[in-house]
Design an enzyme around this catalytic site. Structure first.
Site, short mmCIF file in Angstrom:
data_model
loop_
_atom_site.label_atom_id
_atom_site.label_comp_id
_atom_site.label_asym_id
_atom_site.label_seq_id
_atom_site.Cartn_x
_atom_site.Cartn_y
_atom_site.Cartn_z
CG ASP A 13 -2.09 0.93 1.09
OD1 ASP A 13 -2.02 1.84 0.24
OD2 ASP A 13 -3.08 0.77 1.82
CG ASP A 107 -3.58 3.98 -3.03
OD1 ASP A 107 -4.49 3.16 -3.22
OD2 ASP A 107 -3.64 4.87 -2.16
CD GLU A 108 -5.70 -2.01 -1.06
OE1 GLU A 108 -5.88 -2.80 -0.12
OE2 GLU A 108 -6.58 -1.23 -1.48
#
Length: 383
Positions: A13, A107-108
């Site tokens: 993350d 973003d993960e």
């Protein structure tokens, strides 16, 4: 160490992703309270630095309240093009380094390292991958390694910022036990409030409730919650494949020159595939309108836009393109709308410009459409 036939799932993350990108663009922001989102009084915080969180600020908070809590905070409007570029860069680094990964959002990421201990340690590999992402992108990133997606995600969240966590196999329940029930993925505000009223404050207490009781209380969600409280999760890592486009076309039974009718059809078409975007947790950065005349001549026009999945923004662009495209005043046989340059994204990204009221309105509309069907609710201009 792990046995080679056990699952190894790493969760990555990017820490405060939007803020981190802004800090790369302007090094003077590092170490300061930074807010990313709509700058007006009716705007919403899409992301905030850890320095800003010390003042009680969190994402989805009205910007007016955030500014009141931290008057010295630096506000950035948000730049989806930059965020998308950095997201693609990190995606390329992970894709070049791992056998199987899932891009859960902009973003993960989840990485399946099952079986890799036959050759080298999964834990060492995960740490090396983090170093490679930081070196290639300059962005801070957290990770946790565990036996399933649930535990790896919770562990990452617990360790941030700059998390480097490892939950050994067999220790899942012990890891979850002291945590608040509110930290369990899938537990929303209402469910957390209900559990807290019952005296269920920790996941340990939740895990001790009989499965039948939780099912009677929460239905199917109760069954899922009971399994999660035991640290169980068989959800697979879904291989990442970048979707190229979402589109729709309408060939009329009878060719038409009725401009009002054509505008109405464009509204309905745009609304339909914009809802599909939001359902698939995606945003579009390019809109194309297609028009085919009665003599089968076909023309298209496209426009790059700030990434969005909002009906009202997309409909404005679609109508603008159609009005520029329709020049001959001939009968029209077909019209089409296509969204390209798709990126993973969620409601928070729309907070760069949308007001809290607009975000809540879209959430309510989408909830009704998912429950009763997308055709039940539509804009008056599409009727």
């Amino acid at each position: 160490m792990y046995l080679s036939d056990q699952r190894h799932i790493a969760h990555f993350d990017l820490d405060t992703f939007f803020v981190s990108v802004e800090c790369l663009k302007d090094s003077r922001l590092k170490g300061k309270p930074v807010l990313v989102g709509g700058s007006g009084d009716r705007g919403i915080v899409a992301s905030c630095s850890y320095e800003a969180r010390r003042f009680g600020i969190h994402s989805a908070m009205p910007m007016k309240l955030a500014r009141r809590l931290c008057p010295q905070a630096i506000i950035r409007q948000g730049d989806m093009e930059s965020y998308s570029q950095y997201s693609r860069l990190v995606t390329e680094v992970i894709a070049d380094s791992t056998p199987l990964f899932e891009k859960a959002s902009i973003d993960e990421f989840y990485v399946d390292l099952t079986g890799m201990d036959k050759y080298f340690g999964s834990l060492q590999f995960t740490g090396n991958l983090k170093k490679k992402v930081v070196k290639e992108s300059g962005l801070p990133i957290s990770y946790a390694l565990a036996g399933n997606k649930l535990i790896s995600k919770v562990a990452t969240n617990e360790g941030k910022p700059n998390a480097e966590m490892w939950v050994a196999l067999g220790q899942e329940k012990n890891f979850l036990a002291p945590l608040s029930v509110a930290k369990m993925p899938g537990v929303g505000k209402e469910t957390a409030f209900l559990l807290l009223k019952m005296g269920v404050e920790t996941i340990k207490v939740l895990s001790e409730i009989p499965q039948e009781m939780l099912t009677n209380l929460l239905g199917k969600n109760g069954q899922s919650l009971w399994r999660k409280a035991q640290g169980l999760d068989e959800t697979p890592v879904v291989p990442y494949h970048e979707q190229k486009s979402i589109s729709t076309e309408n060939t009329f039974q009878q060719d038409t020159i009725d401009i009002a009718f054509l505008h109405t059809q464009l509204v309905r078409m745009t609304e339909r595939i914009a809802f599909q975007l939001r359902t698939e947790n995606k945003l579009t950065g390019c809109v194309t309108v297609k028009l085919r005349y009665s003599n089968f001549d076909t023309v298209t026009k496209q426009k790059s836009i700030a990434f969005t999945a909002a009906d009202h923004k997309l409909q404005k662009v679609v109508r603008e393109l159609f009005d520029k495209l329709y020049e001959r005043r001939m009968l029209v046989r077909l019209i089409g709308v296509r969204f390209t340059q798709l990126v993973p994204g969620n409601d928070q990204i729309n907070m760069f410009e949308d007001t809290e009221h607009q975000v809540q309105l879209y959430q309510a509309i989408d909830s009704i459409k998912r429950q009763y069907g997308e055709r039940l609710l539509m804009r008056g201009s599409g009727l």
